[in-house]
Each structure stands twice: as C-alpha cells, then as structure tokens.
Design an enzyme around this catalytic site. Structure first.
Site, PDB file in Angstrom:
ATOM      1  N   CYS A  63       0.756  -1.182   0.060  1.00 49.00           N
ATOM      2  CA  CYS A  63      -0.101  -0.092  -0.117  1.00 49.00           C
ATOM      3  C   CYS A  63       1.017   1.279  -0.073  1.00 49.00           C
ATOM      4  CB  CYS A  63      -0.908   0.038   1.162  1.00 49.00           C
ATOM      5  SG  CYS A  63      -1.995   1.440   1.572  1.00 49.00           S
ATOM      6  N   TRP A  96      -7.608  -7.406   4.646  1.00 55.64           N
ATOM      7  CA  TRP A  96      -6.132  -7.781   5.241  1.00 55.64           C
ATOM      8  C   TRP A  96      -6.117  -8.713   6.279  1.00 55.64           C
ATOM      9  CZ3 TRP A  96      -3.312  -5.856   1.635  1.00 55.64           C
ATOM     10  CH2 TRP A  96      -3.697  -4.456   0.828  1.00 55.64           C
ATOM     11  N   ARG A 129     -14.456   0.869   5.191  1.00 55.29           N
ATOM     12  CA  ARG A 129     -13.536  -0.305   4.861  1.00 55.29           C
ATOM     13  C   ARG A 129     -12.513  -0.279   6.153  1.00 55.29           C
ATOM     14  NH1 ARG A 129     -15.029  -0.946  -0.526  1.00 55.29           N
ATOM     15  NH2 ARG A 129     -13.650  -2.759  -0.677  1.00 55.29           N
ATOM     16  N   THR A 131      -9.002  -0.157   6.304  1.00 61.20           N
ATOM     17  CA  THR A 131      -7.839   0.087   5.401  1.00 61.20           C
ATOM     18  C   THR A 131      -6.667   0.265   6.380  1.00 61.20           C
ATOM     19  OG1 THR A 131      -8.286   2.373   5.785  1.00 61.20           O
ATOM     20  CG2 THR A 131      -9.002   1.386   3.700  1.00 61.20           C
ATOM     21  N   TYR A 194      -4.706   4.237  -9.727  1.00 60.26           N
ATOM     22  CA  TYR A 194      -5.966   3.608  -9.259  1.00 60.26           C
ATOM     23  C   TYR A 194      -7.029   3.754 -10.156  1.00 60.26           C
ATOM     24  CZ  TYR A 194      -3.625   1.603  -4.944  1.00 60.26           C
ATOM     25  OH  TYR A 194      -2.870   0.905  -4.156  1.00 60.26           O
TER      26      TYR A 194
END
Ligand SMILES: N[C@@H](CCC(=O)N[C@@H](CS)C(=O)NCC(=O)O)C(=O)O
Length: 315
Positions: A63, A96, A129, A131, A194
């Site tokens: 990331c 994750w 989310r 993240t 992205y």
C-alpha cells in the site's frame, strides 16, 4: 467492509464508482492526533501524548499510503519508539489478514486474524472499509488515526521532544507550496493510477491514463533545472507522496493498471529522483517488491488467474 461492526462477506476490492465508471476512494474516519503534550490536534480528541513505545503502526508493504508512513517513521528516526506489524500482501474475502507471507507477521498486540477486527475493537459499530495504515494506541486500546496524511504530519513533529532527527518534512516556509502540490500528486498520480486500473469504462480509463502521463511529463520537466527534490534541496512530505507511486510504477501500474505509455525507467530525471530517495537511510527497507507484486496481482477483478509477473528486473 464493515457495516455497524459486522463484516460483510460480499466484500469487493473494487471500491465505489460514479455513474460514469470512475473509481472513488473512501475517506478515513479515525482522525485523532498524537501531540507532544497530549492536547487535541487539528481533528479528533485529546489524550494521545507522544510517548516512546505507546503506539504501534499496522501497514501493508503493497500500500502506497501505508508506505509513506513507514518512510516518515524511518526518516524521522522513530523506529525505536514505534513498532510495526506488516499484514499479508493479498486482500482476502475478509480484507487484510495477518501472518503467513514472508515478511508479514501475526498481530502481536491483539491476536487479530484480520485487520477489520482491530476496527471493531476500536469501535464496535464501525462502518467503513478496514484500511491500512492504522496507528494504534496500546494504552487506550484504540485506533488513533487511519489517515496516512495525518500520520506523516504527526510523525514529523509530535515526537520532536523525544528525538531530534531527520528532515523537516513540512517546513513552515514551504507549507503553502506543499499544500498546493499535494492534491496535484494525489489526484493525478497516487489516485490517478488506481483510477486507470479500476476504471470500469473506456472513458474513465482514458481520462485517468491521460492525466497520469500529463502529470509525469510535468514533473519530469520540473526536475529539468537540476533540483534534487520537488522543492529544491529539501525533502518534504510531497516527495514521499510522489515516491511511493513512482517506486510501484514499473512493477504494478505499468502492467496491471494499464499505465503503459512508458515505464518510469524511460523518464530519466524522475527515475534518478526515485533512486535518490530510495538511497536515503531507511527508505529501501520500506519497499518490498515481492509484497507489491503479490499484492497488486492478487486483485481478482483485474487478474482472475492470480499469476504474478516475473519482471521487472531492477527498478
Ligand atoms: N485514506 C487512506 C487510504 C488508505 C487506503 O486506501 N488503503 C488501502 C490499501 S492501498 C486499503 O487498505 N484498502 C482496503 C480496503 O479498501 O478494503 C490513507 O491515506 O491512509
């Protein structure tokens, strides 16, 4: 993603999109700040004082946003004060996950299997989310902040009473210029690649591709006067923002995200600039190509077979 603290199985790595197929990134929602004396920062609550060993950083090497916090931690000499746990590079159907991939590790603090469990531990009714990065407070057992832009700024200044080290990544005399260039780097490059990769229409892809390469051309020209960094001799947070996208370009964005007008190595000044930053003390350790390739190429929506390319050779 989490809805009211409950993980939704129909999780999709492709995030939301507008009516013309343009990818939209969600905004972060834990926005407390570590400060030298524990007073409140620009957002969130007070009570997060800079103390050695109190905070823990959860990241994924794939990331770019998490990686810029790792770079700030390294450059500011904070490694002895703030430990790090790296998640596996592949997103699972529970987001994750901890442990298993070389260089990743189990969660040492909470024994979580998945990142979303840390979010519900911090807020049992969290919606959003799960993240990375996540900056965790061991003392209060909660998330301080999950926005990398904030984390970089607090790493830059909150610990200055404990450690006198590293460049000032947000110097006051450059603050206005930094604040002006950051959105350009974000819109066109960090997020632009992205938008090209996750575009769900030709129009959205073409738009994103054009802006990625227009921005790279502009930055290549900017470096034409021989400057070391974006603003001259001083490395700033804007350089960290640009670096994390450049260092992934040939390995992930050129192929998987179809940003393939050229590789970064064909842009000599930007390529040299990327290597100049990569050579700074502690930075190379924040860049793990095996995680980057395994992670990006595990996105089923873009690469259903999951085959990870062998190249590129050297960056
Ligand atoms: N605003 C966040 C964005 C972070 C972000 O988008 N992280 C991605 C990985 S690059 C993530 O964790 N995605 C998982 C998901 O969306 O479920 C930041 O800059 O810290």
């Amino acid at each position: 993603m989490l809805v009211n603290g409950v993980w939704q199985e129909n999780w999709q790595p492709v995030q939301s999109k507008d009516e013309q197929g343009r990818f939209i990134r969600q905004t972060s929602s834990f926005r407390h700040w570590i400060t030298p004396d524990g007073s409140a920062g620009p957002t969130g609550e007070a009570g997060f004082k800079a103390e050695p060993g109190r905070y823990h950083l959860y990241v994924a090497y794939i990331c770019p946003w998490a990686s810029r916090t790792l770079m700030a931690r390294a450059l500011k000499g904070l490694a002895p004060f703030i430990d790090v746990t790296v998640v596996n590079p592949q997103l699972t159907d529970q987001g994750w996950a901890f442990g298993g991939f070389p260089g990743a590790a189990p969660d040492p603090l909470n024994g979580a299997e998945f990142m979303h469990q840390l979010y519900t531990q911090a807020d049992p009714t969290y919606t959003g989310r799960a993240t990375v990065p996540v900056l965790w407070d061991k003392q209060r057992g909660t998330i301080v902040n999950n926005e990398s832009a904030d984390i970089v700024r607090m790493f830059n200044s909150a610990f200055s009473g404990l450690v006198e080290s590293g460049p000032d990544l947000y110097p006051s005399d450059l603050a206005a210029e930094v604040d002006a260039l950051n959105p350009f780097i974000y819109d066109n490059l960090n997020n632009g690649v992205y938008q090209a990769g996750f575009a769900s229409s030709q129009l959205a892809y073409d738009e994103a591709y054009d802006k990625v390469f227009a921005a790279l051309d502009e930055l290549e020209a900017r470096l034409g006067d021989g400057r070391c960094y974006l603003f001259g001799d001083r490395l700033t947070e804007t350089d960290l923002r640009l670096f994390v996208t450049l260092v992934r370009f040939d390995a992930a964005y050129h192929g998987l995200f179809k940003c393939n007008r050229n590789q970064l190595k064909e842009m000599p000044l930007l390529h040299a600039y990327m290597h100049r930053i990569l050579a700074l003390e502690g930075v190379a350790e924040t860049v793990k190509l095996d995680h980057i390739k395994a992670g990006y190429y595990s996105v089923k929506a873009l690469n259903p077979g999951g085959i990870v390319p062998q190249g590129p050779g050297a960056l």
